[in-house]
Design a protein around this motif. Structure first.
Motif, PDB file in Angstrom:
ATOM      1  N   GLY A  99      18.096  -0.170  19.211  1.00 28.52           N
ATOM      2  CA  GLY A  99      18.556  -0.663  18.013  1.00 28.52           C
ATOM      3  C   GLY A  99      17.973  -1.821  17.396  1.00 28.52           C
ATOM      4  N   ARG A 100      16.582  -2.054  17.644  1.00 29.60           N
ATOM      5  CA  ARG A 100      16.013  -3.389  17.341  1.00 29.60           C
ATOM      6  C   ARG A 100      14.534  -2.679  16.341  1.00 29.60           C
ATOM      7  NH1 ARG A 100      12.823  -6.155  20.268  1.00 29.60           N
ATOM      8  NH2 ARG A 100      13.007  -7.978  18.799  1.00 29.60           N
ATOM      9  N   THR A 101      14.409  -1.454  16.502  1.00 27.95           N
ATOM     10  CA  THR A 101      13.242  -1.091  15.435  1.00 27.95           C
ATOM     11  C   THR A 101      13.449   0.341  14.900  1.00 27.95           C
ATOM     12  OG1 THR A 101      11.667  -1.646  17.464  1.00 27.95           O
ATOM     13  CG2 THR A 101      10.902  -0.068  15.709  1.00 27.95           C
ATOM     14  N   LEU A 102      13.205   0.001  13.430  1.00 26.56           N
ATOM     15  CA  LEU A 102      13.755   1.013  12.574  1.00 26.56           C
ATOM     16  C   LEU A 102      12.225   1.702  12.166  1.00 26.56           C
ATOM     17  CD1 LEU A 102      15.993   2.236  10.663  1.00 26.56           C
ATOM     18  CD2 LEU A 102      15.097   0.575   9.029  1.00 26.56           C
ATOM     19  N   LEU A 103      12.055   2.996  11.963  1.00 22.82           N
ATOM     20  CA  LEU A 103      11.066   3.689  11.552  1.00 22.82           C
ATOM     21  C   LEU A 103      11.076   4.545  10.478  1.00 22.82           C
ATOM     22  CD1 LEU A 103       8.433   5.199  14.165  1.00 22.82           C
ATOM     23  CD2 LEU A 103       9.438   6.697  12.415  1.00 22.82           C
ATOM     24  N   ALA A 104      10.295   4.674   9.522  1.00 20.57           N
ATOM     25  CA  ALA A 104      10.154   5.716   8.307  1.00 20.57           C
ATOM     26  C   ALA A 104       8.997   6.253   8.281  1.00 20.57           C
ATOM     27  CB  ALA A 104      10.654   4.850   7.158  1.00 20.57           C
ATOM     28  N   PRO A 105       8.661   7.536   8.193  1.00 21.38           N
ATOM     29  CA  PRO A 105       7.636   8.173   7.977  1.00 21.38           C
ATOM     30  C   PRO A 105       7.394   8.406   6.579  1.00 21.38           C
ATOM     31  CG  PRO A 105       9.157   9.973   8.628  1.00 21.38           C
ATOM     32  CD  PRO A 105       9.740   8.447   8.648  1.00 21.38           C
ATOM     33  N   MET A 106       6.061   8.287   6.284  1.00 21.97           N
ATOM     34  CA  MET A 106       5.515   8.919   4.798  1.00 21.97           C
ATOM     35  C   MET A 106       5.726  10.343   5.094  1.00 21.97           C
ATOM     36  SD  MET A 106       5.085   6.105   2.689  1.00 21.97           S
ATOM     37  CE  MET A 106       4.001   6.410   1.342  1.00 21.97           C
ATOM     38  N   GLU A 107       5.976  10.949   3.701  1.00 21.79           N
ATOM     39  CA  GLU A 107       5.739  12.420   3.823  1.00 21.79           C
ATOM     40  C   GLU A 107       4.499  12.884   4.057  1.00 21.79           C
ATOM     41  OE1 GLU A 107       7.805  16.171   1.594  1.00 21.79           O
ATOM     42  OE2 GLU A 107       7.617  14.468   0.795  1.00 21.79           O
ATOM     43  N   TYR A 108       3.422  12.202   3.098  1.00 21.45           N
ATOM     44  CA  TYR A 108       2.082  12.885   3.045  1.00 21.45           C
ATOM     45  C   TYR A 108       1.265  11.624   2.774  1.00 21.45           C
ATOM     46  CZ  TYR A 108       3.765  17.520   1.562  1.00 21.45           C
ATOM     47  OH  TYR A 108       4.324  18.736   1.588  1.00 21.45           O
ATOM     48  N   ALA A 109      -0.238  11.996   2.982  1.00 21.95           N
ATOM     49  CA  ALA A 109      -0.993  10.818   3.085  1.00 21.95           C
ATOM     50  C   ALA A 109      -0.934   9.967   1.735  1.00 21.95           C
ATOM     51  CB  ALA A 109      -2.346  11.187   3.054  1.00 21.95           C
ATOM     52  N   ILE A 110      -1.197   8.524   1.982  1.00 15.34           N
ATOM     53  CA  ILE A 110      -1.758   7.946   0.948  1.00 15.34           C
ATOM     54  C   ILE A 110      -2.864   7.943   0.186  1.00 15.34           C
ATOM     55  CG2 ILE A 110       0.254   6.376   1.321  1.00 15.34           C
ATOM     56  CD1 ILE A 110      -1.780   4.212   2.305  1.00 15.34           C
ATOM     57  N   SER A 111      -3.224   7.502  -0.809  1.00 17.43           N
ATOM     58  CA  SER A 111      -4.825   7.657  -1.637  1.00 17.43           C
ATOM     59  C   SER A 111      -5.723   6.587  -0.826  1.00 17.43           C
ATOM     60  CB  SER A 111      -4.659   6.934  -3.089  1.00 17.43           C
ATOM     61  OG  SER A 111      -6.237   6.742  -3.511  1.00 17.43           O
ATOM     62  N   GLY A 112      -6.822   7.223  -0.403  1.00 18.40           N
ATOM     63  CA  GLY A 112      -7.724   6.568   0.527  1.00 18.40           C
ATOM     64  C   GLY A 112      -7.823   6.917   1.950  1.00 18.40           C
ATOM     65  N   ASP A 113      -6.620   7.654   2.424  1.00 13.58           N
ATOM     66  CA  ASP A 113      -6.480   8.210   3.903  1.00 13.58           C
ATOM     67  C   ASP A 113      -6.978   9.529   3.778  1.00 13.58           C
ATOM     68  OD1 ASP A 113      -5.734   5.791   4.484  1.00 13.58           O
ATOM     69  OD2 ASP A 113      -3.632   6.433   4.829  1.00 13.58           O
ATOM     70  N   SER A 114      -7.336  10.193   4.722  1.00 15.25           N
ATOM     71  CA  SER A 114      -7.681  11.496   4.878  1.00 15.25           C
ATOM     72  C   SER A 114      -6.417  12.395   4.729  1.00 15.25           C
ATOM     73  CB  SER A 114      -8.447  11.768   6.287  1.00 15.25           C
ATOM     74  OG  SER A 114      -9.654  11.093   6.658  1.00 15.25           O
ATOM     75  N   SER A 167       0.739  -0.993  -0.030  1.00 21.39           N
ATOM     76  CA  SER A 167      -0.074   0.130  -0.075  1.00 21.39           C
ATOM     77  C   SER A 167       0.595   1.287  -0.054  1.00 21.39           C
ATOM     78  CB  SER A 167      -0.890   0.109   1.171  1.00 21.39           C
ATOM     79  OG  SER A 167      -0.381   0.151   2.283  1.00 21.39           O
ATOM     80  N   LEU A 168       2.192   1.358   0.468  1.00 22.86           N
ATOM     81  CA  LEU A 168       3.005   2.291   0.714  1.00 22.86           C
ATOM     82  C   LEU A 168       3.663   2.577  -0.819  1.00 22.86           C
ATOM     83  CD1 LEU A 168       4.169   2.024   4.431  1.00 22.86           C
ATOM     84  CD2 LEU A 168       2.180   3.246   3.300  1.00 22.86           C
ATOM     85  N   LEU A 169       3.732   1.706  -1.647  1.00 23.31           N
ATOM     86  CA  LEU A 169       4.488   1.827  -2.956  1.00 23.31           C
ATOM     87  C   LEU A 169       3.730   2.658  -3.670  1.00 23.31           C
ATOM     88  CD1 LEU A 169       5.157  -2.007  -3.715  1.00 23.31           C
ATOM     89  CD2 LEU A 169       6.732  -0.268  -2.820  1.00 23.31           C
ATOM     90  N   VAL A 170       4.419   3.536  -4.517  1.00 25.56           N
ATOM     91  CA  VAL A 170       3.995   4.589  -5.521  1.00 25.56           C
ATOM     92  C   VAL A 170       3.160   4.174  -6.592  1.00 25.56           C
ATOM     93  CG1 VAL A 170       4.539   6.387  -7.336  1.00 25.56           C
ATOM     94  CG2 VAL A 170       5.832   5.949  -5.374  1.00 25.56           C
ATOM     95  N   ALA A 171       1.902   4.659  -6.615  1.00 24.83           N
ATOM     96  CA  ALA A 171       1.058   4.056  -7.850  1.00 24.83           C
ATOM     97  C   ALA A 171       1.389   4.035  -9.093  1.00 24.83           C
ATOM     98  CB  ALA A 171      -0.237   5.085  -7.912  1.00 24.83           C
ATOM     99  N   PRO A 172       1.293   2.922  -9.968  1.00 24.15           N
ATOM    100  CA  PRO A 172       0.006   2.114  -9.794  1.00 24.15           C
ATOM    101  C   PRO A 172       0.290   0.976  -9.026  1.00 24.15           C
ATOM    102  CG  PRO A 172       1.096   1.710 -11.885  1.00 24.15           C
ATOM    103  CD  PRO A 172       2.063   2.780 -11.204  1.00 24.15           C
TER     104      PRO A 172
END
Length: 350
Positions: A171-186, A147-152
């Motif tokens: 050092g066990r948990t890696l985190l990456a934020p999306m910059e903006y919302a994906i399609s279908g999310d507010s 779902s986080l891949l670029v369309a299509p």
């Protein structure tokens, strides 16, 4: 065990200690004339690297910063170069070219230096997270939810995916934020994806949701020593300039949204809680000049952030950098901040 549960357990003692001391007066040693807010002050800025080159490579386009194990400063640019900088002078000491598996340049955005010295680097075109050796060789590639891949292929928009990256304490948990919302999310609801280290490899783990201020995206996050996050929110308005705000965020009690297809205001979804630390426009300008309109001439397209240590009062020393996009109207600028983290919310014991 869910990440929020682990964090709650690890930080319970620290939270209790903070609650006990929260009623005390704030330290008075922060220079009032350098205050951006009650929680943040700025020591200085540096334009030393603006529009410079190193061995024929343009120095700029910076998207991320990280401290290496030897104390040098790693600076990642979004046009496939990773620099090592002298942490005191910012002088470039080396540069490594990065490429994907086919030899094409990366839109390299987020950076973590792992405990074994390898470089974890995001690209926002697919998006992807790759592990690179110090000399730039690709060692591995982490899985990314479809779902986080670029369309299509997925529901994300190009150039609006993984801009930041951080490794949580332990050092066990890696985190990456999306910059903006994906399609279908507010609009304004962005997903923070995590990976857990298992037998030496990072595997997909929980996902959380974070609400940005209207019109802003998330270019960077950094985990603090107590397991919370510093989150940069950024936007740009032509003729007005940049908006850059720094928040403290808390993953505890946030809902795992990995199995939720659409985030459209469901009341049972608990978002990541955030607290404003400062709007960078409220910092003193310190004599800075801007090449285009800005609410404060100190501002530019701030995109990278790293925690470099603590001062003698316990405040976090945080370094920010702007991405000049190799544009004559923008500046490569480093910002030296001190941040006093807000206390954990006190929870009454039953």
């Amino acid at each position: 065990m869910r990440l929020s549960t682990v964090l709650a357990t690890l930080t319970a003692g620290l939270a209790a200690a903070t609650c006990l001391s929260a009623a005390g007066p704030a330290s008075a040693d922060s220079p009032a004339n350098n205050a951006c807010s009650p929680s943040v002050s700025i020591d200085r800025f540096s334009d030393a690297l603006d529009k410079t080159t190193y061995n024929g490579t343009f120095v700029g386009n910076f998207s991320a910063l990280a401290l290496d194990r030897d104390g040098t400063l790693a600076a990642l640019e979004d046009r496939s170069s990773l620099f090592d900088l002298d942490p005191k002078t910012l002088r470039p000491m080396s540069a490594v070219h990065l490429a994907d598996e086919k030899g094409a340049d990366l839109d390299s955005e987020g950076l973590v230096i792992d405990r074994d010295g390898t470089r974890l680097i995001t690209s926002e075109t697919e998006p992807s997270v790759r592990r690179h050796s110090r000399d730039g060789k690709i060692l591995d590639r982490l899985p990314v939810p479809s779902s986080l891949l670029v369309a299509p292929a997925g529901r994300a928009t190009g150039n609006q995916t993984f801009e930041g990256l951080t490794l949580l304490p332990g050092g066990r948990t890696l985190l990456a934020p999306m910059e903006y919302a994906i399609s279908g999310d507010s609009a304004g609801i962005v997903r923070f994806q995590t990976w857990k280290r298992h037998h030496g490899r990072f595997e997909l783990a929980a996902q959380y949701a974070y609400r940005t201020d209207a019109g802003l995206g998330v270019p960077e996050v950094q985990a603090t020593p107590d397991g919370r996050l510093l989150v940069l929110e950024r936007g740009f308005t032509a003729g007005v300039g940049n908006t850059v705000r720094l928040y403290q965020a808390d993953l505890r009690r946030a809902t795992d949204t990995g199995g939720i297809e659409n985030l459209t205001g469901q009341p049972d979804v608990h978002l990541i809680k955030k607290t404003l630390l400062t709007d960078i426009a409220d910092c003193p300008s310190l004599g800075a000049t801007a090449k285009q309109p800005q609410p404060n001439p100190l501002l530019d397209n701030i995109e990278g952030m790293t925690i470099t240590g603590r001062d003698h009062t316990g405040r976090l020393k945080v370094l920010l950098v702007s991405d000049d996009n190799q544009n004559a109207a923008q500046t490569t600028r480093f910002y030296y901040l001190r941040i006093r983290a807000r206390p954990f919310p006190c929870v009454a014991e039953g």
